[in-house]
Scaffold this active site. Structure first.
Site, PDB file in Angstrom:
ATOM      1  N   HIS A 194      10.097  29.135  24.890  1.00  0.00           N
ATOM      2  CA  HIS A 194      11.038  30.019  24.164  1.00  0.00           C
ATOM      3  C   HIS A 194      11.887  30.874  25.105  1.00  0.00           C
ATOM      4  O   HIS A 194      12.812  31.543  24.648  1.00  0.00           O
ATOM      5  CB  HIS A 194      10.274  30.958  23.226  1.00  0.00           C
ATOM      6  N   ASP A 238       4.488  21.282  20.528  1.00  0.00           N
ATOM      7  CA  ASP A 238       4.010  22.580  20.056  1.00  0.00           C
ATOM      8  C   ASP A 238       4.490  22.736  18.610  1.00  0.00           C
ATOM      9  O   ASP A 238       5.493  22.141  18.212  1.00  0.00           O
ATOM     10  CB  ASP A 238       4.634  23.670  20.944  1.00  0.00           C
ATOM     11  N   HIS A 240       5.917  25.117  17.298  1.00  0.00           N
ATOM     12  CA  HIS A 240       7.198  25.821  17.212  1.00  0.00           C
ATOM     13  C   HIS A 240       8.287  25.047  17.951  1.00  0.00           C
ATOM     14  O   HIS A 240       8.013  24.399  18.963  1.00  0.00           O
ATOM     15  CB  HIS A 240       7.078  27.222  17.828  1.00  0.00           C
ATOM     16  N   ASP A 322      -1.060  24.579  18.719  1.00  0.00           N
ATOM     17  CA  ASP A 322      -0.929  25.312  17.456  1.00  0.00           C
ATOM     18  C   ASP A 322      -0.619  24.438  16.241  1.00  0.00           C
ATOM     19  O   ASP A 322      -0.638  24.952  15.113  1.00  0.00           O
ATOM     20  CB  ASP A 322       0.039  26.511  17.576  1.00  0.00           C
TER      21      ASP A 322
END
Ligand SMILES: [Zn+2]
Length: 387
Positions: A194, A238, A240, A322
């Protein structure tokens, strides 16, 4: 004779180093953030788990996670993974590589703005904000009160070291590939997908999801500039979206990004996912609570196609855990076995096409994530996919 001996020693040292494909440093772990933070985290985690247990008794667990999301951040995850890997007789001490230092500021300048780098190293509020504990530097008692030395050691150093680890992993993987072997390296930290360039006026660092530095961006640029390769494929699994990587690398014609993520992760994070999606060539948003079968079917079909199109020399694999069932941030429903099968598939595919692969563990917000990652790595070793 002496020359021959020296040559042999150099070869042996080189071999040992190239054989060290698990990258780890004890200071990857955030275990010096004072005893206070882990204590607060454990205490609130206890309350959360009790609530979740009660909710599960009336079959409302999923609803509970949705309305009371509470992430468990394993501050010593790299160490926990390493300890579990050491139990495998096929994983020897010599297979671990230790980054010699934190990533240099000169290296960071290749992606991050000078303004951001200066702030990151001088203002403790920046790193505290990124690590979602923005209030801590403002407390008016030691060791917190605007104490950069403390936050540097406690929160920034683990990220800077893990970033160097991802860079070292590129060297290890590509040098092995150059020697005609399957080039792989697994960093036990990193995967900060990110992080952005930084330094914009009024930028909200609390939305950077614990990612202060773009290790995968820097690793990609290093691979392209220092090795004779044509294409890097980022494979981001991931839960996200890797929005930071998209902003940093999305317009680079020697890079392609493959990203399968839950567009409905908690808080619909990241907030700029629709804009960033335009920069992701192979973009597969999922919906909440996608299960193993649909997840693995889509991955196998689409990644095979992306790899055929791009023919990458290097895959940078963001292997977030995750997507695992019950993760309060990811909100997908992938079993531990599904994660293991996923990792096995990606490594086998890299091996099949002759690409090098660098893996970073990235997100994962449950107590069990270290164990699931370790199990997956044991599986790769035991099946001799990596050795
Ligand atoms: Zn994540």
């Amino acid at each position: 004779m002496l020359k021959k001996l020296l040559f042999l020693i150099i070869i042996l040292i080189g071999k040992t180093e190239l054989n060290a494909q698990f990258v780890y440093h004890k200071d990857y772990n955030f275990n010096k953030v004072g005893s206070l933070i882990p204590t607060i985290l454990q205490a609130s985690d206890y309350g959360f788990n009790t609530g979740r247990w009660l909710a599960s008794c009336i079959n409302m667990e999923k609803l509970f996670i949705t309305i009371a999301p509470r992430a468990y951040v394993d501050l010593c995850r790299p160490q926990n993974i390493k300890n579990m890997l050491k139990e495998n007789p096929n994983i020897t001490k010599s297979m671990f590589h230790k980054p010699a230092s934190e990533v240099s500021q000169e290296e960071l300048q290749k992606i991050h703005s000078q303004k951001y780098i200066d702030e990151l190293f001088t203002d403790p509020r920046i790193i505290a904000n990124i690590c979602e504990m923005g209030f801590l530097p403002t407390l008016s008692f030691p060791p917190f009160s605007y104490n950069m030395d403390f936050f540097r050691k406690a929160a920034l150093r683990p990220i800077l070291l893990a970033t160097q680890g991802t860079l070292d992993a590129v060297d290890i993987a590509l040098n092995n590939r150059n020697m005609g072997k399957f080039g792989w390296a697994i960093n036990l930290g990193g995967g900060f997908h990110h992080a952005k360039v930084g330094g914009k006026e009024g930028e909200d660092y609390s939305k950077w999801g614990n990612c202060a530095v773009s290790d995968e961006g820097l690793a990609t640029l290093k691979a392209l500039s220092e090795y004779n390769i044509n294409k890097v494929l980022i494979v981001d699994l991931d839960a996200h979206q890797g929005n930071g990587n998209a902003w940093i690398l999305g317009n680079n014609e020697k890079v392609a990004i493959f990203d399968m993520y839950n567009k409905e992760a908690t808080g619909n994070y990241p907030p700029d996912q629709n804009e960033a999606a335009q920069l992701i060539k192979y973009c597969y948003p999922l919906t909440r609570y996608t299960e193993d079968e649909a997840y693995l079917r889509l991955l196998k079909e689409k990644l095979e196609n992306a790899v055929e199109q791009e023919r990458p020399d290097l895959i940078i694999y963001n292997a977030g855990t995750d997507p695992l069932e019950d993760d309060p941030e990811g909100l997908l429903n992938i079993s531990a076995q599904g994660i293991i099968e996923r990792d096995e598939y990606v490594f086998n595919l890299a091996k099949k096409i002759g690409a090098a692969i660098v893996m970073a563990p990235s997100g994962g917000y449950q107590r069990c994530t270290a164990a699931v990652i370790a199990k997956s790595l044991h599986n790769l070793v035991n099946k001799k996919i990596i050795s």
